[in-house]
Design a protein around this motif. Structure first.
Motif, PDB file in Angstrom:
ATOM      1  N   GLY A  76      30.993  58.504  33.896  1.00  0.00           N
ATOM      2  CA  GLY A  76      30.456  59.263  35.021  1.00  0.00           C
ATOM      3  C   GLY A  76      31.124  60.626  35.154  1.00  0.00           C
ATOM      4  O   GLY A  76      30.469  61.645  35.334  1.00  0.00           O
ATOM      5  N   GLY A  79      30.042  62.813  32.324  1.00  0.00           N
ATOM      6  CA  GLY A  79      28.599  62.927  32.150  1.00  0.00           C
ATOM      7  C   GLY A  79      28.175  62.538  30.755  1.00  0.00           C
ATOM      8  O   GLY A  79      27.209  63.065  30.211  1.00  0.00           O
ATOM      9  N   GLU A 209      30.548  59.012  45.270  1.00  0.00           N
ATOM     10  CA  GLU A 209      30.772  60.361  44.752  1.00  0.00           C
ATOM     11  C   GLU A 209      30.431  60.429  43.261  1.00  0.00           C
ATOM     12  O   GLU A 209      29.897  61.435  42.789  1.00  0.00           O
ATOM     13  N   LEU A 210      30.711  59.343  42.524  1.00  0.00           N
ATOM     14  CA  LEU A 210      30.334  59.320  41.103  1.00  0.00           C
ATOM     15  C   LEU A 210      28.812  59.367  40.951  1.00  0.00           C
ATOM     16  O   LEU A 210      28.291  59.990  40.031  1.00  0.00           O
ATOM     17  N   ASP A 211      28.111  58.692  41.865  1.00  0.00           N
ATOM     18  CA  ASP A 211      26.640  58.778  41.837  1.00  0.00           C
ATOM     19  C   ASP A 211      26.183  60.225  42.032  1.00  0.00           C
ATOM     20  O   ASP A 211      25.262  60.693  41.367  1.00  0.00           O
ATOM     21  N   GLN A 212      26.831  60.931  42.951  1.00  0.00           N
ATOM     22  CA  GLN A 212      26.451  62.327  43.196  1.00  0.00           C
ATOM     23  C   GLN A 212      26.753  63.191  41.969  1.00  0.00           C
ATOM     24  O   GLN A 212      25.959  64.033  41.572  1.00  0.00           O
ATOM     25  N   ALA A 214      26.699  62.464  38.972  1.00  0.00           N
ATOM     26  CA  ALA A 214      25.784  62.210  37.847  1.00  0.00           C
ATOM     27  C   ALA A 214      24.708  63.291  37.759  1.00  0.00           C
ATOM     28  O   ALA A 214      24.092  63.467  36.714  1.00  0.00           O
ATOM     29  N   PHE A 215      24.469  64.015  38.861  1.00  0.00           N
ATOM     30  CA  PHE A 215      23.428  65.040  38.864  1.00  0.00           C
ATOM     31  C   PHE A 215      24.009  66.447  38.747  1.00  0.00           C
ATOM     32  O   PHE A 215      23.336  67.434  39.051  1.00  0.00           O
ATOM     33  N   ALA A 218      26.782  71.138  40.929  1.00  0.00           N
ATOM     34  CA  ALA A 218      26.125  71.987  41.930  1.00  0.00           C
ATOM     35  C   ALA A 218      25.449  71.128  43.002  1.00  0.00           C
ATOM     36  O   ALA A 218      25.656  71.332  44.208  1.00  0.00           O
ATOM     37  N   LEU A 219      24.652  70.150  42.571  1.00  0.00           N
ATOM     38  CA  LEU A 219      23.971  69.300  43.549  1.00  0.00           C
ATOM     39  C   LEU A 219      24.988  68.481  44.345  1.00  0.00           C
ATOM     40  O   LEU A 219      24.868  68.343  45.569  1.00  0.00           O
ATOM     41  N   THR A 221      28.079  69.233  45.071  1.00  0.00           N
ATOM     42  CA  THR A 221      28.735  70.090  46.056  1.00  0.00           C
ATOM     43  C   THR A 221      27.817  70.339  47.245  1.00  0.00           C
ATOM     44  O   THR A 221      28.244  70.294  48.397  1.00  0.00           O
TER      45      THR A 221
END
Lengths: 324, 261
Positions: A76, A79, A209-212, A214-215, A218-219, A221
């Motif tokens: 994660g 990436g 936070e790891l899920d976030q 993954a995208f 920038a997204l 943050t």
């Protein structure tokens, strides 16, 4: 907790109990129940199960579980689904510490390889951290690059130490490199447990936070995640856990890659479930591999690293071929 | 006139590469769709990142509902501003429902599990973007247009008052691009303030209430599309490469490329 995770928990417990009664010496649950202080034979059965197999199984659970969780977390963080707990040079540093300890036993005395191996792995992690953190935080590619470079450097130093060592020491070093759980007592488990527990708790607490992440940063943050802090925490917690288990069990390959990948297919990509399930399946897998390692060539043992890599190698290949 | 949701003045920003951004004034009010257009390298994305609180400006004032942006925490900003960066992707194909639920992150305390309130927000976001029937699909099974709508849904699940979108329709065909921008105008109709960066001058002209033309780090024209997309402004921004005609339905200026120099 959904029923798949419950199933994995049952699997882990079942495999662990089963593994207590698997080994070169036949011990059945009945032998334990019949054990009395007077009988020498049943006392031996008790001794084998409680003093030898139980600590091994506990260490296998902790090691397999930790490697799988850190693998998932690093995949994660970076990436990159092909990252492992060792991608960032930790196993190289751990190996360097261990071979130095074997080469110069006077340095560490009775403690053996683990403390120096732990120090080596943490040193490698610190170097990777310092190399990477200068350039806008711990981002994926610079991290991998720094990890690979530090890993190569450590490998070169390991070769140098091997060159200087006696043949008997070289055999011991090779044996360490293969990874194994046999020379372990409760004392060593107690030594690494605080590191592993702290590291895994931090990682699992950061699952959303790891899920976030993954995208992309920038997204993440934009959603309110402090990405540099997240990266730092995952890196430190993962390095600590990995360094601790490597110092006792050696570099056991492929669990950190294979287990999270299998689980993503089974239970999906959300890190909350993935991290918990990784611990359970990673633990169960290593307990099972260790049971195989103890019995397949009984009375001699195969290093458990050979078994995990024996499964892992072909799996890795299939993974590469099927990845579009 | 209603109070602007975001009000920026005297903004200055520079990079070590020599890039400089100077924005005298920028605001977005509720119910408004504002487009930021301009040539490559003009600083559009950087401007969006600064007003979204991702990058810090060297100087200037950014007010969110009359309060300075610097006084908000990241999570507080995420509850007010929905920011969708350019070219979002993931190697881990979550389901659409999971992706949209990620938008609830700023509303959840650590260790708090999503509750009925969060599920309602997710379902509203899916409905607004017409993504309900895709909820259980994995992201890698979506078309480009569906994926953009899923991303927008995840940002809407934050329940923001402001939407900042960086090139939301790049790479989409004319049908999906038009549908996406029309969706933004519907969201604005419900009271959201929308600011988006685009290279699609014609869609921006047709749907935006106001445009800002950014070139070399400064806004040199802003206002209704017919005042911004004039030949002289376009000439300054894009050189002598364009001419304009009127849209047959609305009369909005449409920008066409020239064949000859």
């Amino acid at each position: 907790m959904n029923f798949r995770c419950l199933f994995l928990l049952v699997l882990l417990v079942a495999v662990s109990i089963l593994a207590l009664f698997v080994g070169p010496v036949d011990v059945t649950p009945l032998d334990l129940l019949r054990a009395t202080p007077e009988s020498r034979e049943s006392g031996l059965a008790m001794e084998i199960v409680l003093r030898q197999r139980l600590p091994r199984i506990l260490l296998a659970v902790v090691t397999g579980g930790a490697l799988a969780v850190v693998g998932a977390a690093f995949q994660g963080l970076l990436g990159n689904p092909l990252a492992t707990p060792y991608t960032l040079g930790l196993s190289g540093g751990g190996a360097l510490g261990a071979v130095i300890a074997i080469w110069a036993p006077g340095v560490v005395g009775a403690w053996g390889a683990p403390p120096l191996s732990l120090a080596g792995a943490l040193m490698a992690a610190s170097i990777v951290y310092l190399l990477t953190t200068r350039q806008r935080g711990l981002r994926g590619e610079p991290l991998i690059l720094a990890g690979v470079i530090v890993g190569f450097f450590c490998s070169a130093m390991v070769l140098l130490v091997r060159y200087l060592a006696s043949p008997r020491q070289v055999v011991l070093m090779d044996r360490w490199m293969m990874g194994g759980l046999e020379q372990v007592g409760f004392g060593q488990i107690a030594m690494i447990l605080p590191y592993v527990f702290a590291g895994l708790t931090v990682i699992i607490s950061l699952h959303r936070e790891l899920d976030q992440l993954a995208f992309g940063s920038a997204l993440a943050t934009g959603r309110g995640v402090n990405v540099p802090k997240l990266r730092r925490n995952i890196f430190v917690a993962g390095s600590l856990s990995t360094a601790a288990v490597v110092s006792v069990a050696g570099p056991i390959a492929f669990i950190g890659l294979m287990v999270p990948h299998v689980l993503r297919r089974l239970i999906g990509f959300s890190h909350g479930r993935l991290l918990c399930a990784s611990f359970l399946l990673g633990g169960a897998f290593l307990v099972a591999c260790d049971a195989v390692a103890r019995t397949i060539l009984a009375p001699s043992e195969i290093p458990v690293g050979v078994i995990t890599a024996g499964f892992g190698g072909p799996f890795f290949l299939v993974l590469l071929l099927r990845r579009k | 006139m209603t109070l602007p949701l975001v009000d920026v003045s005297g903004l200055e920003f520079s990079r070590p590469t020599g890039f400089r951004l100077n924005v005298e004034h920028l605001f977005v009010s509720p119910h408004e769709v504002v487009g930021v257009v301009g040539p490559n390298g003009a600083g559009k994305s950087t401007l969006l990142q600064i007003v979204a609180g991702i990058e810090r400006p060297d100087a200037g004032e950014i007010l969110i509902r009359d309060l300075p942006l610097a006084g908000f925490t990241r999570l507080e900003i995420a509850r007010i501003i929905g920011y969708l960066p350019q070219e979002v992707s993931s190697v881990y194909p979550y389901t659409v429902y999971e992706l949209v639920m990620h938008g609830r992150y700023p509303h959840l305390a650590p260790w708090q599990r999503p509750g009925p309130r969060d599920r309602t927000a997710v379902e509203n976001a899916l409905t607004q973007t017409d993504m309900n029937r895709f909820a259980d699909r994995r992201m890698d099974e979506l078309s480009g247009g569906e994926f953009r709508r899923a991303l927008l849904a995840s940002v809407l699940a934050q329940e923001p008052e402001l939407l900042f979108l960086d090139e939301p329709v790049s790479g989409l065909d004319i049908h999906h691009a038009t549908g996406f921008i029309r969706l933004l105008t519907e969201l604005a109709h419900r009271g959201v303030g929308v600011l988006f960066v685009t290279h699609n001058l014609n869609l921006a002209s047709l749907f935006c209430d106001r445009l800002m033309l950014l070139s070399e780090g400064t806004i040199f024209a802003s206002g209704p599309p017919n005042e911004v997309l004039t030949i002289s402004h376009l000439g300054r921004a894009y050189g002598n490469a364009t001419l304009t005609v009127s849209h047959p339905e609305t009369g909005a200026p449409m920008v066409l490329p020239r064949r000859d120099q």
